[in-house]
Scaffold this motif. Structure first.
Motif, mmCIF file in Angstrom:
data_model
loop_
_atom_site.group_PDB
_atom_site.id
_atom_site.type_symbol
_atom_site.label_atom_id
_atom_site.label_comp_id
_atom_site.label_asym_id
_atom_site.label_seq_id
_atom_site.Cartn_x
_atom_site.Cartn_y
_atom_site.Cartn_z
ATOM 1 N N ASP A 89 0.816 -1.220 0.000
ATOM 2 C CA ASP A 89 0.000 0.000 0.000
ATOM 3 C C ASP A 89 0.848 1.268 0.000
ATOM 4 N N TRP B 52 2.168 2.840 -2.572
ATOM 5 C CA TRP B 52 1.873 3.730 -3.692
ATOM 6 C C TRP B 52 0.451 4.265 -3.528
ATOM 7 N N VAL B 53 0.339 5.515 -3.098
ATOM 8 C CA VAL B 53 -0.952 6.096 -2.746
ATOM 9 C C VAL B 53 -1.632 6.725 -3.961
ATOM 10 N N ALA B 54 -0.902 7.552 -4.701
ATOM 11 C CA ALA B 54 -1.388 8.200 -5.923
ATOM 12 C C ALA B 54 -2.715 8.933 -5.701
ATOM 13 N N ASP B 55 -2.759 9.722 -4.626
ATOM 14 C CA ASP B 55 -3.940 10.526 -4.334
ATOM 15 C C ASP B 55 -3.748 11.902 -4.970
ATOM 16 N N ALA B 56 -4.319 12.085 -6.162
ATOM 17 C CA ALA B 56 -4.110 13.323 -6.907
ATOM 18 C C ALA B 56 -4.720 14.524 -6.190
ATOM 19 N N GLN B 57 -5.847 14.333 -5.527
ATOM 20 C CA GLN B 57 -6.518 15.450 -4.862
ATOM 21 C C GLN B 57 -5.689 15.983 -3.704
ATOM 22 N N ARG B 58 -5.086 15.082 -2.935
ATOM 23 C CA ARG B 58 -4.268 15.513 -1.792
ATOM 24 C C ARG B 58 -2.832 15.805 -2.202
ATOM 25 N N VAL C 71 -0.588 13.423 -2.813
ATOM 26 C CA VAL C 71 0.245 12.425 -2.134
ATOM 27 C C VAL C 71 0.455 11.248 -3.074
ATOM 28 N N LEU C 72 1.699 11.047 -3.497
ATOM 29 C CA LEU C 72 1.997 9.954 -4.427
ATOM 30 C C LEU C 72 2.348 8.662 -3.701
ATOM 31 N N ASP D 133 3.437 6.692 0.299
ATOM 32 C CA ASP D 133 3.602 6.706 1.747
ATOM 33 C C ASP D 133 5.062 6.385 2.015
#
Length: 456
Positions: free
Chosen positions: A170, A172-178, A180-181, A183
């Motif tokens: 887990d 690789w987060v890849a949260d474009a909105q936040r 955050v690529l 952890d």
């Protein structure tokens, strides 16, 4: 219901028998390997084989022309499986890497890349090398001794596993909105500090789909067997007889248990060289042709560089203990072996004649006589052929499974592509009908039913 066997193909484009390349229609041009590899991959995948296996040899020389011609010129195994990754979608792809000379970070990176690009179908066969000429090709004065090579191999395995585990599942987060690529807590160093291998890490490739890529190992020394039993997922054995295979498999399982590993986690794979045809008689004729095509010490061959010294009637006579003054030592290669001559060959000669009869359908006297050429070739270039029609080949697989000799087989082909296609089109359907072939699974780990070493 009994699980199907693990069945893969050990790919040798020039054929697994030294005279195979001479068989009519056989592939014999290494510069055209791309075409035959494509054909093998399509056949193997359509037949439902579990993997294609590519060995390696880090040197070449004129002696290999007669001993193992497939080693003379061959595609790098990692390059071969990368090539085939884009041409296949289901079959596993196993490449050989020599831990004595390879770099563990580069190896982990290329295999993780293969696993990503193939959707989880990568495997690696780790070897320590048996060719002394490889040392000079890698800037060394001599090939390392057995103990030193295996000390490095064990550290190499540790490095691979830690590098493949660099990224947690887990991380690789890849949260474009936040924004955050990753952890950062999920990105771990390898931190291997051994006597032979030092690797910092982490690995700059995404986590392999399989997590830990299946590891294969083969060998006969005590250190090799220990590495196979304690670390490998597939242990390749060399067992000329059923009894040898049963004993070797038992030894590997015992070593695994003593090391605290479940014996069932070690899948023991035996080699098999089937010669397959529509009928037993046709299969025998193929073997007879292969024997007749083995280069012997006649004509220009006698003067060739590094020509093997054992390819004469005299050499066979010496091996069988024939008297020095026996006139059969001067027999012509193509002369039939008479009953009187056979009687002078002793028990070892009787066994050799029986083997030729079993694999080539030839005997002393009769309509299909065995010649000295056949005996010399069978003695000089022995091979554990399994010869016959599809049911005969399937019987061999079934017997070895039922007797506890192997968990699966590496299928070799005497020549390409016809004999591999004979196996996939004739024998494979019969194996599938008997429930011996046909494992499912989206990744190679799934197909092999590997549960150990998931979290290194």
């Amino acid at each position: 219901m009994t699980e199907p066997l693990i069945i893969g193909a050990m790919v040798r484009t020039l054929g697994a028998y030294p005279s195979g390349w001479r068989h009519p229609g056989a592939h014999r041009d290494p510069s055209a390997d791309h075409a035959v590899l494509r054909r093998i991959a399509e056949e193997g995948e359509d037949a439902g084989l579990d993997y294609l296996f590519f060995g390696d040899w880090l040197a070449t020389g004129p002696d290999l022309e007669f001993r193992d011609p497939y080693l003379l010129a061959r595609i790098d195994p990692v390059s071969a499986v990368l090539f085939l990754a884009g041409l296949t979608s289901r079959i596993g792809l196993i490449a050989t890497v020599n831990t004595t000379y390879a770099d563990p970070y580069t190896t982990a990176r290329s295999l993780a890349s293969l696993d990503v690009l193939s959707g989880g179908r990568a495997g690696v066969n780790l070897v320590t090398g048996a060719e002394p000429r490889a040392a000079g090709n890698h800037g060394r004065d001599a090939h390392a001794d057995n103990e030193g090579r295996y000390d490095r191999a064990e550290e190499f395995v540790t490095a691979l596993r830690r590098l493949w585990d660099s990224w947690s599942e887990d991380a690789w987060v890849a949260d474009a909105q936040r924004g955050v690529l990753i952890d950062p807590e999920g990105l771990r160093p390898a931190d291997v500090r051994g006597d032979h291998v030092r690797v910092d890490g982490p690995l700059n490739v995404a986590r392999p789909p399989q997590g830990q890529i299946p590891i294969v190992h083969a060998g006969t020394s005590p250190r090799s067997r220990h590495l196979a039993a304690t670390e490998a997922d597939l242990a390749l054995i060399a067992a000329p007889t059923l009894a040898d295979a049963i004993a070797t498999r038992g030894t590997l399982r015992d070593i695994a248990a003593e090391a605290g590993r479940s014996p069932d986690d070690v899948k023991v794979i035996a080699p098999v060289l089937p010669v397959v045809a529509e009928s037993d008689a046709e299969a025998h004729r193929i073997v007879e042709r292969l024997l007749s095509l083995v280069p012997l010490a006649e004509g220009h061959q006698r003067d060739r560089t590094a020509f093997p010294p054992n390819r004469t009637v005299e050499a066979v006579a010496d091996a069988l203990g024939v008297a020095a003054d026996d006139p059969l030592r001067a027999a012509s290669f193509d002369a039939p072996v008479t009953a009187q001559e056979a009687a002078r060959l002793g028990s070892a000669g009787e066994a050799l004649i029986a083997r030729v009869a079993r694999i080539a359908g030839l005997g002393v006297g009769g309509d299909h006589p065995v010649t000295w050429r056949h005996l010399v070739a069978a003695h000089a270039v022995p091979a554990a052929f399994v010869v016959g029609d599809a049911p005969a080949i399937a019987d061999h697989f079934e017997t070895w499974r039922d007797e506890g000799a192997a968990d699966g087989f590496n299928v070799l082909s005497a020549f390409q592509p016809a004999q591999f296609e004979a196996f996939t089109r004739l024998a494979a359907p019969e194996l599938r009908r008997r429930g011996l072939l046909g494992r499912d699974g989206g990744t190679l780990r799934d197909r092999l039913r590997i549960t150990s070493h998931v979290d290194a």
